[in-house]
Every structure is written in structure tokens, then in C-alpha cells.
Write a protein that holds these residues in place. Structure first.
Motif, PDB file in Angstrom:
ATOM      1  N   ASP A 193       0.810  -1.218   0.000  1.00 12.15           N
ATOM      2  CA  ASP A 193       0.000   0.000   0.000  1.00 12.15           C
ATOM      3  C   ASP A 193       0.843   1.268   0.000  1.00 12.15           C
ATOM      4  OD1 ASP A 193      -2.316  -1.491  -0.034  1.00 12.15           O
ATOM      5  OD2 ASP A 193      -2.636  -1.372   2.134  1.00 12.15           O
ATOM      6  N   ASP A 194       2.001   1.245   0.696  1.00 18.46           N
ATOM      7  CA  ASP A 194       2.820   2.450   0.741  1.00 18.46           C
ATOM      8  C   ASP A 194       3.389   2.777  -0.637  1.00 18.46           C
ATOM      9  OD1 ASP A 194       4.498   0.202   0.891  1.00 18.46           O
ATOM     10  OD2 ASP A 194       5.970   1.221   2.139  1.00 18.46           O
TER      11      ASP A 194
ATOM     12  N   GLY B 249       0.617   4.270  -2.725  1.00 16.25           N
ATOM     13  CA  GLY B 249       0.437   5.678  -2.338  1.00 16.25           C
ATOM     14  C   GLY B 249       1.487   6.581  -2.963  1.00 16.25           C
TER      15      GLY B 249
ATOM     16  N   ARG C 238       0.757   7.004  -6.651  1.00 18.26           N
ATOM     17  CA  ARG C 238      -0.368   7.925  -6.873  1.00 18.26           C
ATOM     18  C   ARG C 238       0.091   9.376  -6.728  1.00 18.26           C
ATOM     19  NH1 ARG C 238      -4.676   4.177  -3.886  1.00 18.26           N
ATOM     20  NH2 ARG C 238      -5.428   3.120  -5.745  1.00 18.26           N
TER      21      ARG C 238
END
Length: 139
Positions: free
Chosen positions: A3-4, A7, A10
Motif C-alpha cells: 500500500d505504501d 500511495g 499515486r
């Protein structure tokens, strides 16, 4: 991807979009773009990764010793293969797909990227043990 990392990507994509707007550039259809909006070349990306690896101490200041950018591809291939094996997928049947994913024309090109990791060896050992036990069971 974790997830990091998602992120971070993005955030980068938002930044990239803003650069293209500010520079009045058409989308170069490349994920990585320079500050002027032009696509980042493979050579420039490789140089940037070399600098990062040297700054982190993972690569010596000169020479070909230490981590190299294409090792990310090696790690990705082994990780994907391990993940598929853990899912119980017939990895031999999936090797042509992995080759295509890596952009190789044949399995020989992929073979050099695949290394026996402790996880893969444990999975292979477990599967072999299960196969032998099934073969020894009375019919």
C-alpha cells in the motif's frame, strides 16, 4: 505492491499530471516523465537508479560491483513465481506467461532471472513430499 508504494505512485502520477499541465505538453504515454514533460529514457532511469543505489551504499562509487537496476526485474520474477506456487498454481504451465510478462521472447531469457530461494525450495520440497505420499498410498 504494498500500500505504501501504491500511495507513492499515486502521488507521483498527480505530480506528473501537474508537470504536463504546467509545461503545456501532450501526454508522452510513458509513466516516467522529465520535468519538461518529455518521456524519461531507459538510460536516464538506469542512471538515476544507480545514483540512488550508490547513495544508499548498495553500490560502490565506481565499477560494476553491487546492486544493479535490472535486479529489480529478477526480484519481481522470483516473487511472482513464489506467489503463484503458494497459490497452488502449476508454475511450469505459467512460465510462458511469466516470460511474456517480463518481455522475453522465450523461456531461456526468463530462466536467468529465476533463482532458487528458500521459499521456493520449501514449496518444492513440500509438493514433492505430498506427491510421494500419494504414490505410496494403497490403491
Amino acid at each position: 505492491m504494498q500500500d505504501d508504494l501504491v500511495g507513492e505512485l499515486r502521488c507521483y502520477i498527480d505530480y506528473r499530471c501537474q508537470i504536463l499541465i504546467d509545461q503545456h505538453c501532450a501526454d508522452p504515454e510513458a509513466l516516467f516523465a522529465r520535468r519538461n514533460g518529455s518521456p524519461l529514457t531507459t538510460a536516464c532511469a538506469s542512471d538515476a537508479i544507480h545514483r540512488i543505489l550508490r547513495d544508499l551504499g548498495s553500490k560502490s562509487a565506481q565499477g560494476r560491483v553491487g546492486a544493479r537496476p535490472y535486479e529489480f526485474l529478477h526480484a519481481s520474477a522470483v516473487h511472482r513465481l513464489t506467489m503463484r506456487a503458494q497459490e497452488g498454481v502449476d508454475i511450469h504451465a505459467k512460465l510462458p506467461l511469466l516470460s511474456a510478462y517480463l518481455g522475453h521472447q522465450n523461456l531461456l531469457g526468463t530462466e536467468v532471472y529465476l533463482k532458487a530461494t528458500p521459499q521456493l525450495l520449501e514449496l518444492a520440497s513440500t509438493r514433492f513430499e505430498q506427491h510421494v505420499r500419494r504414490a505410496q498410498q494403497p490403491q
